[in-house]
Design a protein around this motif. Structure first.
Motif, PDB file in Angstrom:
ATOM      1  N   ARG A  93       0.252  -1.499   0.029  1.00  0.00           N
ATOM      2  CA  ARG A  93      -0.111  -0.297  -0.652  1.00  0.00           C
ATOM      3  C   ARG A  93       0.945   1.381  -0.182  1.00  0.00           C
ATOM      4  NH1 ARG A  93      -5.175  -0.693   1.384  1.00  0.00           N
ATOM      5  NH2 ARG A  93      -5.640  -2.660   1.956  1.00  0.00           N
ATOM      6  N   GLN A  94       2.114   1.561   0.928  1.00  0.00           N
ATOM      7  CA  GLN A  94       2.632   2.161   0.907  1.00  0.00           C
ATOM      8  C   GLN A  94       3.468   2.625  -0.563  1.00  0.00           C
ATOM      9  OE1 GLN A  94       3.856   4.268   3.702  1.00  0.00           O
ATOM     10  NE2 GLN A  94       1.934   3.884   4.436  1.00  0.00           N
ATOM     11  N   TYR A  95       3.974   1.829  -1.107  1.00  0.00           N
ATOM     12  CA  TYR A  95       4.584   1.979  -2.756  1.00  0.00           C
ATOM     13  C   TYR A  95       3.378   1.245  -4.275  1.00  0.00           C
ATOM     14  CZ  TYR A  95       8.245   2.704   0.421  1.00  0.00           C
ATOM     15  OH  TYR A  95       9.367   3.077   1.546  1.00  0.00           O
ATOM     16  N   GLY A  96       2.538   1.976  -3.695  1.00  0.00           N
ATOM     17  CA  GLY A  96       1.325   1.970  -4.554  1.00  0.00           C
ATOM     18  C   GLY A  96       1.604   0.742  -5.233  1.00  0.00           C
ATOM     19  N   LEU A  97       1.400  -0.522  -4.596  1.00  0.00           N
ATOM     20  CA  LEU A  97       1.013  -2.261  -5.336  1.00  0.00           C
ATOM     21  C   LEU A  97       0.226  -2.316  -5.094  1.00  0.00           C
ATOM     22  CD1 LEU A  97       5.064  -3.177  -4.415  1.00  0.00           C
ATOM     23  CD2 LEU A  97       3.848  -2.364  -6.394  1.00  0.00           C
ATOM     24  N   ASP A  98      -0.352  -3.910  -5.090  1.00  0.00           N
ATOM     25  CA  ASP A  98      -1.995  -4.409  -5.132  1.00  0.00           C
ATOM     26  C   ASP A  98      -1.541  -4.824  -3.764  1.00  0.00           C
ATOM     27  OD1 ASP A  98      -3.851  -5.286  -5.305  1.00  0.00           O
ATOM     28  OD2 ASP A  98      -3.774  -6.402  -7.274  1.00  0.00           O
ATOM     29  N   PRO A  99      -2.107  -3.965  -3.275  1.00  0.00           N
ATOM     30  CA  PRO A  99      -2.285  -5.308  -1.731  1.00  0.00           C
ATOM     31  C   PRO A  99      -2.623  -6.511  -1.255  1.00  0.00           C
ATOM     32  CG  PRO A  99      -4.272  -3.457  -1.847  1.00  0.00           C
ATOM     33  CD  PRO A  99      -3.360  -3.598  -2.615  1.00  0.00           C
ATOM     34  N   THR A 100      -1.791  -7.102  -1.615  1.00  0.00           N
ATOM     35  CA  THR A 100      -2.138  -8.663  -1.274  1.00  0.00           C
ATOM     36  C   THR A 100      -1.642  -9.423  -0.406  1.00  0.00           C
ATOM     37  OG1 THR A 100      -1.020  -9.467  -2.413  1.00  0.00           O
ATOM     38  CG2 THR A 100      -2.775  -8.887  -4.325  1.00  0.00           C
ATOM     39  N   GLY A 101      -0.414  -9.138   0.286  1.00  0.00           N
ATOM     40  CA  GLY A 101      -0.389  -9.600   0.982  1.00  0.00           C
ATOM     41  C   GLY A 101       1.019 -10.514   0.445  1.00  0.00           C
ATOM     42  N   ILE A 102       1.210 -10.958  -0.503  1.00  0.00           N
ATOM     43  CA  ILE A 102       2.024 -11.723  -1.165  1.00  0.00           C
ATOM     44  C   ILE A 102       2.700 -11.151  -1.649  1.00  0.00           C
ATOM     45  CG2 ILE A 102       1.584 -14.068  -3.268  1.00  0.00           C
ATOM     46  CD1 ILE A 102      -0.951 -14.211  -3.064  1.00  0.00           C
ATOM     47  N   THR A 103       3.835 -11.951  -1.912  1.00  0.00           N
ATOM     48  CA  THR A 103       5.167 -11.271  -2.728  1.00  0.00           C
ATOM     49  C   THR A 103       5.292 -11.753  -3.586  1.00  0.00           C
ATOM     50  OG1 THR A 103       6.240 -10.866  -0.591  1.00  0.00           O
ATOM     51  CG2 THR A 103       7.584 -11.115  -1.861  1.00  0.00           C
ATOM     52  N   ASP A 104       5.251 -11.032  -4.715  1.00  0.00           N
ATOM     53  CA  ASP A 104       5.032 -11.153  -5.662  1.00  0.00           C
ATOM     54  C   ASP A 104       6.420 -10.890  -6.715  1.00  0.00           C
ATOM     55  OD1 ASP A 104       4.122  -8.832  -6.025  1.00  0.00           O
ATOM     56  OD2 ASP A 104       2.310  -9.644  -7.392  1.00  0.00           O
ATOM     57  N   ARG A 105       7.068 -11.135  -7.574  1.00  0.00           N
ATOM     58  CA  ARG A 105       7.556 -10.532  -8.975  1.00  0.00           C
ATOM     59  C   ARG A 105       7.729  -9.366  -8.389  1.00  0.00           C
ATOM     60  NH1 ARG A 105       8.922 -10.192 -14.874  1.00  0.00           N
ATOM     61  NH2 ARG A 105      10.891 -10.141 -15.668  1.00  0.00           N
TER      62      ARG A 105
END
Length: 476
Positions: free
Chosen positions: A347-359
């Motif tokens: 959320r802090q860095y504008g990514l989809d907040p899934t809680g999953i560490t993707d690429r």
């Protein structure tokens, strides 16, 4: 129909491709260039299934027997997916996936009407494709009319004759492409992004993208032996990998940096596709075991191991500078707390907040961590431990970080005889690797001889503890 004909294998894929294997997926959309590759023309982005409907309606006749229609459509799907999987045009600097030119690809006419029966068949099979056994890449299913033009692949009018003889679509395809053919059904459908990771790969990086580069360069060197072999294809960008990249860049007249930027990434991909002949009907292909990845494609709750530990290390570093990101235990277990911290980071860095560490999340974490390193003022004169430098240290590396590591290990070895003495030279040689392995074995860390976040953190923790104990006792 010949009763002795062997039926083609049919492969059913799960709804989502396992992250450990680089298997083809069907794109949601495809970008078509309305002309020859070098010809200025409009690019059209349309749903993949609509593209296949257009091609089929432009290439074949709706009055043909259904099995002939199906055979041709399977070939058209596989041909297009081969272009996409190899990034045939994008690796050459184009901004499209395929052309409308029959000289290079297959026919496409913008805004044309499609035949109803063709549309129905495409809706049913648009995410099925052809491949050779034990190969990951879609078959480059070459085809031609079979009358005015002949080729080694499927004959479009010949498929009509075979269908009229009672052969089904798979038997027709086997007639032209050989017995060693499989039909993959229900391939996953995804919104594709470019294969380039978005950031340059360089010395010390450790991930699947480095592994892909190592595999590719080692295959390319069979055709270009000036490129040195990379002894370990392990996903670690070590000095041997750096040298192979440098020589590749020299051989192909690129800036010699030893760094895999976007231009180098796609030049490697282009040459790899060429030497493998992936865009030929009878190609070397990419074996399924070659398509397997070393690291998980994504990390989620329940996963364990060193990649999880590294993520937790990063999160704790972020938490120190960003009060919104919670600290988590560095235990190598992707718990719900780790997932929650990842979600906050996203959320802090504008990514989809899934809680999953993707690429994407992994690379963003590395980018943010290296940003932290660039502003942290670290003193080395008094052997004050530095924070993890953000990349893997391994044999052949020579820099200040290696010198710091050697200083910590040398001090530790004074009090822990299990750790062999290493010289402080700044060069990561065999003796340094031996000392690292011994330390890892002593503290229950996988003994790789390389220094990632977990090993670095443990070494500096032990160093600080010993230094504190000796200062408290007045020893030096």
């Amino acid at each position: 129909m010949n009763p002795e004909r062997r039926q083609l294998s049919v492969i059913n894929l799960p709804e989502s491709t396992p992250p450990e294997v680089r298997l083809p997926v069907v794109p949601e959309t495809i970008v078509v260039h309305l002309g020859a590759p070098n010809q200025p023309a409009e690019n059209v982005e349309i749903p993949f299934s609509d593209y296949i409907k257009n091609v089929a309606s432009s290439e074949i006749y709706p009055t043909w027997p259904e099995e002939a229609l199906r055979a041709n459509i399977y070939a058209q799907i596989s041909f297009a997916l081969n272009r996409i999987y190899t990034e045939w045009y994008r690796s050459r600097g184009y901004d499209f996936d395929i052309t409308s030119s029959i000289q290079f690809d297959q026919a496409f006419v913008k805004d044309r009407d499609v035949f109803e029966n063709v549309s129905d068949i495409v809706d049913e099979i648009f995410n099925d494709y052809l491949r050779r056994p034990d190969q990951a890449n879609p078959l480059f299913a070459q085809f031609c009319s079979g009358t005015t033009v002949t080729c080694d692949g499927l004959s479009q009018w010949g498929s009509v004759d075979l269908a009229n003889q009672g052969l089904d679509a798979l038997e027709i395809l086997r007639t032209y492409y050989g017995d060693d053919l499989e039909l993959v059904e229900d391939a996953p459908i995804e919104n594709l992004t470019e294969s380039y990771p978005g950031v340059p790969l360089e010395l010390g990086d450790s991930n699947n993208d480095v592994y892909v580069i190592q595999q590719s360069l080692n295959r390319i060197r069979r055709n270009f032996p000036a490129i040195p072999r990379i002894p370990l294809e392990d996903g670690v960008f070590d000095p041997a990998t750096q040298e192979a990249v440098r020589v590749f860049q020299q051989v192909f007249n690129m800036p010699v940096t030893g760094v895999v930027d976007k231009a180098t990434w796609y030049r490697i991909k282009e040459i790899y596709t060429s030497v493998k002949k992936l865009a030929d009907l009878y190609s070397e292909g990419i074996r399924l075991d070659e398509a397997e990845l070393l690291y998980p494609g994504q990390l989620t709750v329940g996963d364990t191991g060193l990649p999880v530990t590294t993520i937790q290390y990063y999160l704790n570093a972020f938490a120190y500078f960003n009060p919104y990101i919670p600290a988590v235990p560095i235990d190598g277990i992707y718990s719900s707390d780790t997932a929650a911290a990842v979600e906050v980071f996203q959320r802090q860095y504008g990514l989809d907040p899934t809680g999953i560490t993707d690429r994407e999340t992994w690379y963003k974490m590395q980018e943010v961590y290296r940003g932290i390193l660039s502003v942290v003022d670290t003193e080395f004169g008094d052997l004050k431990p530095a924070i993890y430098p953000g990349y893997l240290l391994s044999q052949g590396l020579e820099n200040q970080d290696v010198e710091n590591l050697q200083r910590y290990l040398t001090y530790i070895s004074r009090y822990l005889p299990e750790i062999p003495l290493t010289e402080v030279t700044g060069y990561f040689g065999a003796k340094t690797e031996e000392a690292v392995r011994a330390f890892q074995e002593l503290y229950g860390i996988p003994a790789t001889g390389r220094v990632g976040a977990l090993t670095w953190n443990t070494i500096t923790f032990v160093y600080r503890r010993l230094l504190s104990e000796q200062n408290n006792t007045g020893e030096s």
